[in-house]
Motif scaffolding. Structure first.
Motif, mmCIF file in Angstrom:
data_model
loop_
_atom_site.group_PDB
_atom_site.id
_atom_site.type_symbol
_atom_site.label_atom_id
_atom_site.label_comp_id
_atom_site.label_asym_id
_atom_site.label_seq_id
_atom_site.Cartn_x
_atom_site.Cartn_y
_atom_site.Cartn_z
ATOM 1 N N GLU A 37 17.561 -27.402 -4.788
ATOM 2 C CA GLU A 37 16.239 -27.423 -5.413
ATOM 3 C C GLU A 37 15.433 -28.599 -4.869
ATOM 4 O OE1 GLU A 37 12.857 -27.345 -7.182
ATOM 5 O OE2 GLU A 37 14.243 -25.668 -7.571
ATOM 6 N N ALA A 38 14.249 -28.308 -4.366
ATOM 7 C CA ALA A 38 13.407 -29.357 -3.787
ATOM 8 C C ALA A 38 12.865 -30.315 -4.844
ATOM 9 C CB ALA A 38 12.253 -28.736 -3.004
ATOM 10 N N GLY A 39 12.684 -29.833 -6.064
ATOM 11 C CA GLY A 39 12.116 -30.662 -7.118
ATOM 12 C C GLY A 39 13.140 -31.536 -7.801
ATOM 13 N N PRO A 40 12.685 -32.397 -8.722
ATOM 14 C CA PRO A 40 13.579 -33.331 -9.409
ATOM 15 C C PRO A 40 14.305 -32.731 -10.601
ATOM 16 C CG PRO A 40 11.329 -33.709 -10.094
ATOM 17 C CD PRO A 40 11.268 -32.655 -9.037
ATOM 18 N N ALA A 41 13.987 -31.491 -10.957
ATOM 19 C CA ALA A 41 14.607 -30.834 -12.109
ATOM 20 C C ALA A 41 14.586 -29.338 -11.872
ATOM 21 C CB ALA A 41 13.861 -31.182 -13.399
ATOM 22 N N ALA A 42 15.309 -28.627 -12.709
ATOM 23 C CA ALA A 42 15.299 -27.169 -12.598
ATOM 24 C C ALA A 42 13.904 -26.628 -12.879
ATOM 25 C CB ALA A 42 16.300 -26.566 -13.577
ATOM 26 N N ALA A 43 13.606 -25.491 -12.279
ATOM 27 C CA ALA A 43 12.342 -24.787 -12.541
ATOM 28 C C ALA A 43 11.129 -25.661 -12.272
ATOM 29 C CB ALA A 43 12.320 -24.257 -13.975
ATOM 30 N N ALA A 44 11.159 -26.412 -11.173
ATOM 31 C CA ALA A 44 10.057 -27.324 -10.871
ATOM 32 C C ALA A 44 8.734 -26.582 -10.755
ATOM 33 C CB ALA A 44 10.354 -28.089 -9.585
ATOM 34 N N ALA A 45 8.746 -25.399 -10.131
ATOM 35 C CA ALA A 45 7.502 -24.638 -9.993
ATOM 36 C C ALA A 45 7.029 -24.116 -11.346
ATOM 37 C CB ALA A 45 7.692 -23.486 -9.014
ATOM 38 N N VAL A 46 7.953 -23.596 -12.138
ATOM 39 C CA VAL A 46 7.588 -23.080 -13.467
ATOM 40 C C VAL A 46 6.937 -24.168 -14.305
ATOM 41 C CG1 VAL A 46 8.490 -22.106 -15.617
ATOM 42 C CG2 VAL A 46 9.393 -21.321 -13.417
ATOM 43 N N ARG A 47 7.428 -25.376 -14.193
ATOM 44 C CA ARG A 47 6.885 -26.480 -14.972
ATOM 45 C C ARG A 47 5.427 -26.764 -14.616
ATOM 46 N NH1 ARG A 47 11.207 -29.364 -17.423
ATOM 47 N NH2 ARG A 47 13.224 -28.715 -16.593
ATOM 48 N N GLU A 48 5.030 -26.394 -13.413
ATOM 49 C CA GLU A 48 3.641 -26.628 -13.010
ATOM 50 C C GLU A 48 2.681 -25.649 -13.672
ATOM 51 O OE1 GLU A 48 2.771 -27.341 -8.935
ATOM 52 O OE2 GLU A 48 4.703 -28.307 -8.536
#
Length: 466
Positions: A37-48
């Motif tokens: 995962e490229a982001g710092p947490a799961a579902a980084a895109a969803v969080r946006e």
């Protein structure tokens, strides 16, 4: 595939809903996953898009294999008849699932390339016997290589929105005007974001559910005490016809119908003007720094303060360039899948459930799954993605009979209902909200109400979200 290769993990790119479901399905098949995962947490895109409410209920956005993994922790699925926001989905389901997967999920791990070990895309010799090699870059810039028996790319399309330009390319001046352009439905509950659009003239480019939502939110802002003077300019590349606003009260998808009615109301009530047949060729600045949209036909529109571009998303295929992919020349989706998801023919409810065969490529062992598999088509449904990865996991386990068997049944009109622009989701559920629900009623939006763009992974023009 030799025994040493079979001992390697299956690399899953992306810790979003489909990536985490893929990992869950692989574990159920006793196959070791490694989720990058490229982001710092799961579902980084969803969080946006945490402020966006899905068009699908909780019962439709939880993967069965994932639910089995979560059960021993005491996790209980939220009320299956209610509609989660992106934030709910991430915090109440996706992050707990990633936590259960533990060290099988790695964060801040950006995949920059995938190939076969010792083979670029040109070399045939002994190709299929070689493991995949995945290049990964960490948050600190460190690089490493990870070997894999197979690769499932579930990285989605959120990071690559389509541009304002009418030819599929960025309009001239679009990049230099980036400080006044967004490619997402703004969260007007955020005071800073609200202040950016309050009292301003904003162009909305796009004709799908995301554009409908943006128009509805701008109209609601215009009616509020702090939004006096707010005005929308709706830019459509085609003309306005009976289908422009969706099916309205006759729409099989109540949420989509309500969105269309809201967009129409925004125009009818004078909160937005519609400009039709306008394909943006350039974006210029006037002497006050405001933006002037120039059409490919030479038309120049009056200056605007902000531009919201909601023209869809497209897959990032650059890091897969050394693989032999079979992609449709229009949708950039797997060749066998493309006819099933063509947005000119299908909505989310009419896409036939599909699996490993439709998702296969000339390069064995590599799959695009989830929204990434749909390329530029906007009609993705989470349940369909879960069926994709169930089939892929079965195929990788050698259970072709199960992999070929369709284990997902959608209602004839699809599972695409949602809260839409309804004010009271509970009331809608009481009426049987869903694709076969009564006609949607357009009600007043509250600033604190969840947004209802197509969520992609919120794709412009989509009906289902993710």
């Amino acid at each position: 595939m030799n025994a040493s290769t079979e001992a390697l993990p299956v690399v899953v790119i992306g810790a979003g809903p489909i990536g985490l479901a893929a990992a869950s399905q692989l574990i159920e098949r006793d196959i070791q996953p490694l989720v990058l995962e490229a982001g710092p947490a799961a579902a980084a895109a969803v969080r946006e898009w945490s402020h966006v409410r899905l068009f699908s209920t909780w019962s439709e956005v939880v993967d069965p294999a994932a639910e089995k993994l979560l059960a021993p922790t005491g996790w209980v699925r939220p009320d299956g008849a209610t509609y989660p926001s992106g934030g709910d989905w991430a915090e109440l389901y996706l992050q707990p699932l990633a936590d259960v997967l533990g060290d099988k999920v790695r964060y801040n791990a950006t995949v920059t390339g995938v190939s076969r070990t010792g083979r670029d895309r040109v070399v045939d010799a002994d190709r299929e016997a070689q493991p995949f090699v995945v290049h990964v870059t960490g948050a600190d810039g460190s690089e490493e290589r990870v070997l894999a028996r197979a690769v499932i790319d579930a990285s989605g399309t959120w990071s690559t929105p389509s541009p304002a330009g009418g030819s599929g390319l960025a309009a001239l001046g679009e990049k230099s005007a980036a400080d006044r352009i967004t490619y997402r439905v703004p969260d007007l509950k955020d005071p800073q974001v609200r202040a950016r659009y309050a009292g301003k003239r904003t162009a909305v480019i796009g004709s799908g559910a995301s554009a409908f939502t943006a128009l509805a939110y701008l109209a609601e802002l215009a009616k509020s005490d702090d939004g006096v003077g707010t005005h929308g300019l709706w830019i459509l590349r085609r003309g306005i016809s009976g289908s422009t606003f969706g099916g309205g009260e006759a729409d099989q998808l109540p949420a989509r119908g309500a969105l269309g009615l809201a967009a129409k109301a925004a125009v009818d009530n004078g909160h937005a003007d519609a400009v039709t047949g306008f394909r943006t060729g350039a974006i210029e600045r006037d002497s006050d720094g405001r933006l002037v949209l120039v059409g490919e036909d030479g038309r120049r529109l009056d200056p605007v303060d902000e531009v919201i571009v909601l023209t869809g998303f497209r897959p990032d295929l650059t890091f897969l360039d050394e693989l032999r992919l079979g992609l449709d020349e229009r949708l950039q989706a797997p060749t066998e899948l493309a006819p099933l998801i063509d947005p000119n023919q299908h909505s989310c409810g009419t896409v036939y459930p599909h699996g490993h065969r439709e998702l296969s490529h000339p390069e064995p062992g590599v799959y695009l799954a989830g929204m990434k598999s749909y390329g530029r088509a906007p009609t993705f449904l989470a349940m369909t993605g879960y069926e994709q990865v169930r089939s892929i996991a079965a195929a990788l386990a050698g259970d072709i009979e199960s992999a070929d068997r369709v284990e997902l049944t959608l209602p004839e009109t699809g599972v695409c209902g949602g809260a839409g622009l309804f004010d009271d989701p509970a009331a809608d559920q009481a009426d049987g909200a869903g694709c076969c629900a009564p006609a949607p009623a357009l009600v007043q939006l509250g600033v604190g109400a969840p947004a209802t763009a197509a969520a992609e992974e919120a794709t412009a023009g989509g009906c289902c979200g993710s």
